[in-house]
Design a protein around this motif. Structure first.
Motif, PDB file in Angstrom:
ATOM      1  N   GLU A 103      15.450 -14.527   0.135  1.00 28.32           N
ATOM      2  CA  GLU A 103      15.987 -13.306   0.915  1.00 28.32           C
ATOM      3  C   GLU A 103      15.798 -12.213   0.392  1.00 28.32           C
ATOM      4  O   GLU A 103      15.926 -11.635  -0.983  1.00 28.32           O
ATOM      5  N   ARG A 104      14.954 -11.377   1.066  1.00 33.13           N
ATOM      6  CA  ARG A 104      14.471  -9.912   0.735  1.00 33.13           C
ATOM      7  C   ARG A 104      14.507  -8.882   1.739  1.00 33.13           C
ATOM      8  O   ARG A 104      14.273  -9.352   3.023  1.00 33.13           O
ATOM      9  N   GLN A 105      14.358  -7.698   1.539  1.00 29.21           N
ATOM     10  CA  GLN A 105      14.529  -6.811   2.429  1.00 29.21           C
ATOM     11  C   GLN A 105      13.907  -5.480   1.629  1.00 29.21           C
ATOM     12  O   GLN A 105      14.420  -4.743   0.754  1.00 29.21           O
ATOM     13  N   ALA A 106      12.999  -4.849   2.689  1.00 27.72           N
ATOM     14  CA  ALA A 106      12.416  -3.443   2.153  1.00 27.72           C
ATOM     15  C   ALA A 106      13.506  -2.343   2.315  1.00 27.72           C
ATOM     16  O   ALA A 106      14.409  -2.429   3.363  1.00 27.72           O
ATOM     17  N   PRO A 107      13.659  -1.290   1.279  1.00 25.51           N
ATOM     18  CA  PRO A 107      14.687  -0.446   1.186  1.00 25.51           C
ATOM     19  C   PRO A 107      14.616   0.451   2.667  1.00 25.51           C
ATOM     20  O   PRO A 107      15.707   1.095   3.120  1.00 25.51           O
ATOM     21  N   SER A 108      13.223   0.581   2.997  1.00 19.87           N
ATOM     22  CA  SER A 108      13.124   1.525   4.130  1.00 19.87           C
ATOM     23  C   SER A 108      11.909   0.951   4.987  1.00 19.87           C
ATOM     24  O   SER A 108      11.091   0.193   4.597  1.00 19.87           O
ATOM     25  N   ALA A 164       0.938  -1.024  -0.078  1.00 23.35           N
ATOM     26  CA  ALA A 164       0.196   0.026  -0.042  1.00 23.35           C
ATOM     27  C   ALA A 164       0.927   1.235  -0.040  1.00 23.35           C
ATOM     28  O   ALA A 164       0.340   2.094  -0.686  1.00 23.35           O
ATOM     29  N   ILE A 165       2.054   1.316   0.562  1.00 21.59           N
ATOM     30  CA  ILE A 165       2.947   2.537   0.504  1.00 21.59           C
ATOM     31  C   ILE A 165       3.928   2.205  -0.472  1.00 21.59           C
ATOM     32  O   ILE A 165       4.731   3.310  -0.404  1.00 21.59           O
ATOM     33  N   GLY A 166       3.770   1.403  -1.485  1.00 22.34           N
ATOM     34  CA  GLY A 166       4.653   1.403  -2.543  1.00 22.34           C
ATOM     35  C   GLY A 166       5.876   0.970  -2.417  1.00 22.34           C
ATOM     36  O   GLY A 166       6.918   1.431  -3.385  1.00 22.34           O
ATOM     37  N   LEU A 167       6.214   0.398  -1.268  1.00 22.18           N
ATOM     38  CA  LEU A 167       7.832  -0.005  -1.210  1.00 22.18           C
ATOM     39  C   LEU A 167       8.100  -1.216  -2.087  1.00 22.18           C
ATOM     40  O   LEU A 167       7.181  -2.363  -1.883  1.00 22.18           O
ATOM     41  N   PRO A 168       9.208  -1.523  -2.572  1.00 27.24           N
ATOM     42  CA  PRO A 168       9.681  -2.818  -3.364  1.00 27.24           C
ATOM     43  C   PRO A 168      10.057  -3.559  -2.272  1.00 27.24           C
ATOM     44  O   PRO A 168      10.070  -3.317  -0.914  1.00 27.24           O
ATOM     45  N   PHE A 169      10.114  -4.915  -2.651  1.00 27.89           N
ATOM     46  CA  PHE A 169      10.617  -6.024  -1.758  1.00 27.89           C
ATOM     47  C   PHE A 169      11.615  -6.775  -2.284  1.00 27.89           C
ATOM     48  O   PHE A 169      11.596  -7.978  -2.556  1.00 27.89           O
ATOM     49  N   PRO A 170      13.068  -6.108  -2.684  1.00 29.28           N
ATOM     50  CA  PRO A 170      13.773  -6.686  -3.576  1.00 29.28           C
ATOM     51  C   PRO A 170      14.415  -7.879  -3.150  1.00 29.28           C
ATOM     52  O   PRO A 170      14.832  -8.027  -1.753  1.00 29.28           O
ATOM     53  N   GLY A 171      15.001  -9.028  -3.905  1.00 29.13           N
ATOM     54  CA  GLY A 171      15.693  -9.983  -3.494  1.00 29.13           C
ATOM     55  C   GLY A 171      15.337 -11.185  -4.278  1.00 29.13           C
ATOM     56  O   GLY A 171      15.121 -10.997  -5.349  1.00 29.13           O
ATOM     57  N   ARG A 172      15.573 -12.479  -3.914  1.00 31.22           N
ATOM     58  CA  ARG A 172      15.466 -13.396  -4.820  1.00 31.22           C
ATOM     59  C   ARG A 172      15.132 -14.809  -3.760  1.00 31.22           C
ATOM     60  O   ARG A 172      15.164 -14.893  -2.495  1.00 31.22           O
ATOM     61  N   ALA A 185      17.583   3.477  11.017  1.00 30.52           N
ATOM     62  CA  ALA A 185      18.927   3.412  11.251  1.00 30.52           C
ATOM     63  C   ALA A 185      19.459   2.222  12.191  1.00 30.52           C
ATOM     64  O   ALA A 185      20.791   1.745  11.919  1.00 30.52           O
ATOM     65  N   GLU A 186      18.895   1.958  13.077  1.00 31.06           N
ATOM     66  CA  GLU A 186      19.120   0.841  13.990  1.00 31.06           C
ATOM     67  C   GLU A 186      18.830  -0.491  13.697  1.00 31.06           C
ATOM     68  O   GLU A 186      19.673  -1.635  13.712  1.00 31.06           O
ATOM     69  N   ARG A 187      17.882  -0.707  12.994  1.00 31.76           N
ATOM     70  CA  ARG A 187      17.079  -1.936  12.739  1.00 31.76           C
ATOM     71  C   ARG A 187      17.510  -2.614  11.200  1.00 31.76           C
ATOM     72  O   ARG A 187      17.569  -3.800  11.198  1.00 31.76           O
ATOM     73  N   HIS A 188      17.659  -1.565  10.261  1.00 28.30           N
ATOM     74  CA  HIS A 188      17.889  -2.132   9.012  1.00 28.30           C
ATOM     75  C   HIS A 188      19.213  -2.900   8.770  1.00 28.30           C
ATOM     76  O   HIS A 188      19.082  -3.785   8.168  1.00 28.30           O
ATOM     77  N   PRO A 189      20.114  -2.278   9.547  1.00 28.44           N
ATOM     78  CA  PRO A 189      21.378  -3.015   9.310  1.00 28.44           C
ATOM     79  C   PRO A 189      21.516  -4.387  10.018  1.00 28.44           C
ATOM     80  O   PRO A 189      22.020  -5.414   9.784  1.00 28.44           O
ATOM     81  N   VAL A 190      20.364  -4.509  11.120  1.00 28.62           N
ATOM     82  CA  VAL A 190      20.384  -5.944  11.676  1.00 28.62           C
ATOM     83  C   VAL A 190      19.599  -6.990  10.746  1.00 28.62           C
ATOM     84  O   VAL A 190      20.025  -8.078  10.685  1.00 28.62           O
ATOM     85  N   GLY A 191      18.677  -6.503   9.923  1.00 30.59           N
ATOM     86  CA  GLY A 191      18.069  -7.298   9.017  1.00 30.59           C
ATOM     87  C   GLY A 191      19.093  -7.622   7.854  1.00 30.59           C
ATOM     88  O   GLY A 191      18.980  -8.953   7.445  1.00 30.59           O
ATOM     89  N   THR A 192      19.753  -6.794   7.315  1.00 28.95           N
ATOM     90  CA  THR A 192      20.980  -7.155   6.434  1.00 28.95           C
ATOM     91  C   THR A 192      21.835  -8.130   6.771  1.00 28.95           C
ATOM     92  O   THR A 192      22.257  -9.045   6.259  1.00 28.95           O
ATOM     93  N   GLU A 193      22.417  -8.065   8.295  1.00 28.55           N
ATOM     94  CA  GLU A 193      23.364  -9.010   8.554  1.00 28.55           C
ATOM     95  C   GLU A 193      22.473 -10.231   8.855  1.00 28.55           C
ATOM     96  O   GLU A 193      23.374 -11.351   8.554  1.00 28.55           O
ATOM     97  N   ALA A 194      21.358 -10.314   9.042  1.00 27.33           N
ATOM     98  CA  ALA A 194      20.780 -11.781   9.414  1.00 27.33           C
ATOM     99  C   ALA A 194      20.715 -12.465   7.949  1.00 27.33           C
ATOM    100  O   ALA A 194      20.906 -13.615   7.826  1.00 27.33           O
ATOM    101  N   MET A 195      20.290 -11.537   7.110  1.00 26.98           N
ATOM    102  CA  MET A 195      20.539 -12.189   5.565  1.00 26.98           C
ATOM    103  C   MET A 195      21.629 -12.836   5.368  1.00 26.98           C
ATOM    104  O   MET A 195      21.871 -13.852   4.669  1.00 26.98           O
ATOM    105  N   ARG A 196      22.771 -11.956   5.510  1.00 30.88           N
ATOM    106  CA  ARG A 196      24.150 -12.505   5.237  1.00 30.88           C
ATOM    107  C   ARG A 196      24.606 -13.774   5.945  1.00 30.88           C
ATOM    108  O   ARG A 196      24.966 -14.595   5.447  1.00 30.88           O
ATOM    109  N   SER A 197      24.308 -13.656   7.319  1.00 32.77           N
ATOM    110  CA  SER A 197      24.734 -14.833   8.010  1.00 32.77           C
ATOM    111  C   SER A 197      24.031 -15.988   7.873  1.00 32.77           C
ATOM    112  O   SER A 197      24.656 -17.213   7.631  1.00 32.77           O
ATOM    113  N   SER A 198      22.549 -15.953   7.735  1.00 31.50           N
ATOM    114  CA  SER A 198      21.962 -17.124   7.271  1.00 31.50           C
ATOM    115  C   SER A 198      22.158 -17.563   5.997  1.00 31.50           C
ATOM    116  O   SER A 198      22.108 -18.855   5.885  1.00 31.50           O
TER     117      SER A 198
END
Length: 508
Positions: free
Chosen positions: A285-290, A187-195, A346-359
């Motif tokens: 593996e997907r993450q919203a940019p914001s 609804a807010i138009g955010l993509p969910f890039p990944g694969r 600022a605090e939680r987006h990097p945590v999501g990125t790191e979880a994608m990387r480690s898993s």
């Protein structure tokens, strides 16, 4: 404002929601999983009116994929008075074996919870739901979000009930915790890039005539791998995959196919029988940019998804909720500027990125295709198993204990770090945090004399060692907001005012 968004085709004449709370001070949470329940419960406990919207009927399903609770999540549950009940239901595991050769040891964690807990999501949700109900959350089950728009004053959510009735709900903020296929995110138009990383994964809950030695283990051989976890009730969760089987998720799955895949990965099928759940799924593996667009936020799987390796998904979602809830409450109650909400991204987006990387690393090691890559995996895991600092770092990362948030330039080294459960004169820190307050830990013999006891606890460590000489202001989510070595009372008062929004007088 960070922007506005409209989507999903709203009804031009929706029926107003009767008896709604003041929309300028309320929050709508969409999605009734662990992330949404924890967030809604936190907000309501802080006095914020909350409506939780869920399109499913009111029923706890026993067919959930999440089955592991990590130490950092247990600490957050401890700060809500829920950890002891959760611990009583699960099975503790102080170490986890990966690929037979690599052991991740949780019994060295600097936490009250020196283990991971094997406990399915469907055991956690009723506990969180009871807390939310007791705090006053209003639940709207069998209610689907069909439209969302926002302006400078708030957000309008259009819903459709099971009988087709359309209603318009209004709130100051909306949080989408509605999963990978999030309606709010769309609804807010955010993509969910990944694969998609891995397809045609088999999931089964079965009994085993010859169960493996460990409560939780991973086996890999040739083109296949299998993950086992014991529920403690005689059933085991099995997640299995065979590269040679690429079957559509719509195809029926029977127990014999699961047996064959497990044999390929582990050498035998452990005498599995009496399946109570069989399913196929794929892992993305997907993450919203914001995680924020204006007055709308995303948390949990609506914001990020990754492979189940390491069991981090549900845990990171609940940690998202704990980070966002106190910030929303502070802003809505006029104690902080709206800019505080930007720190959630600022605090939680990097945590999501790191979880994608480690898993992702773990699952790619399991999916090693060629003999030479499998040989590298064996050599790597054997080497890592002999290097204690690397094993310890891996345990800290998977458990969530090592998460540290960004700090301003020039800040004390502790700012942004998680605070361990230190002993205070008033009890354990995480017991003191149960009021949803900031906690000022200082060696100074002083107390808050301004009537802010409902928002700030002032206490001293029982330990008078070198660490006890540092004054630390702990946020409601257990991270350091401010710290200083041997500051005077004026500096402490200024720091408290900066973070709580009111002048304070600390008297000896």
């Amino acid at each position: 404002m960070n922007g506005t968004g409209t989507g999903l085709g709203t009804d031009p004449n929706p029926t107003p929601h009767p008896g709604a709370e003041d929309p300028t001070r309320s929050v709508i949470v969409v999605g009734c999983g662990p992330t949404g329940l924890l967030l809604a419960g936190d907000l309501a406990a802080a006095g914020v009116p909350v409506t939780l919207v869920e399109k499913r009927p009111h029923k706890i399903s026993n067919l959930s994929r999440a089955i592991v609770v990590h130490a950092r999540t247990l600490e957050l549950l401890d700060a809500r008075g829920l950890a002891d009940e959760v611990e009583s239901l699960g099975r503790r595991l102080d170490r986890m074996n990966l690929f037979t050769r690599l052991t991740v040891e949780f019994d060295t964690l600097p936490s009250r919870f020196k283990h991971l807990l094997v406990l399915p999501q469907y055991e956690i949700e009723p506990i969180l739901e009871r807390r939310a109900v007791a705090a006053g959350v209003r639940f709207r089950y069998e209610t689907e979000v069909t439209g969302l728009s926002q302006d400078d004053e708030g957000v309008t959510v259009v819903t459709r009930g099971a009988d087709g009735t359309t209603e318009s709900l209004r709130a100051a903020y909306v949080v989408g915790t509605d999963g990978m296929r999030s309606t709010v995110r769309s609804a807010i138009g955010l993509p969910f890039p990944g694969r998609s990383v891995i397809r045609s994964v088999l999931l089964a809950d079965v009994r085993l005539a010859q169960p493996p030695e460990n409560i939780l283990s991973v086996h890999s051989r040739g083109d296949a791998f299998v993950f086992f976890a014991s529920f403690g009730d005689g059933y085991y969760r099995i997640v299995a995959w065979d590269r040679r089987r690429d079957t559509s998720e719509s195809e029926p799955l029977d127990l014999e196919e699961v047996r064959q895949t497990v044999r390929a990965a582990a050498g035998h099928d452990f005498g599995m029988h009496d399946a109570r759940w069989l399913s196929r799924f794929h892992s993305d593996e997907r993450q919203a940019p914001s995680y924020r667009v204006g007055r709308v936020f995303l948390a949990g799987d609506a914001a990020h998804v990754h492979t189940p390796a390491g069991g981090q998904g549900m845990n990171i979602g609940m940690q998202d909720a704990a980070n966002l809830s106190w910030k929303l409450a502070s802003v809505l109650q006029g104690r902080a500027d709206d800019s505080l909400l930007d720190t959630y991204q600022a605090e939680r987006h990097p945590v999501g990125t790191e979880a994608m990387r480690s898993s992702g690393v773990i699952v790619r090691l399991a999916m090693a295709k060629h003999p030479w890559t499998r040989g590298m995996r064996a050599a790597l895991t054997a080497t890592l198993n002999t290097v204690t600092p690397i094993r310890r770092k891996l345990a800290l990362q998977i458990s969530g204990i090592s998460v540290k948030y960004p700090a301003p330039d020039g800040a004390h080294r502790l700012v942004g770090a998680r605070v361990a459960d230190v002993k205070l004169e008033g009890g354990r820190l995480y017991e003191v945090l149960r009021g949803g307050r900031f906690v000022l830990i200082t060696p100074e013999d002083c107390r808050d004399k301004t009537g802010l006891e409902d928002r700030l606890a002032v206490d001293r460590r029982t330990d008078r060692g070198s660490a006890g000489r540092t004054t630390v202001l702990v946020r409601p989510d257990g991270y350091v907001a401010w710290a200083a070595d041997a500051p005077g009372l004026p500096a402490i008062e200024a720091a408290v005012e900066e973070h709580l929004g009111e002048r304070i007088s600390l008297a000896r």
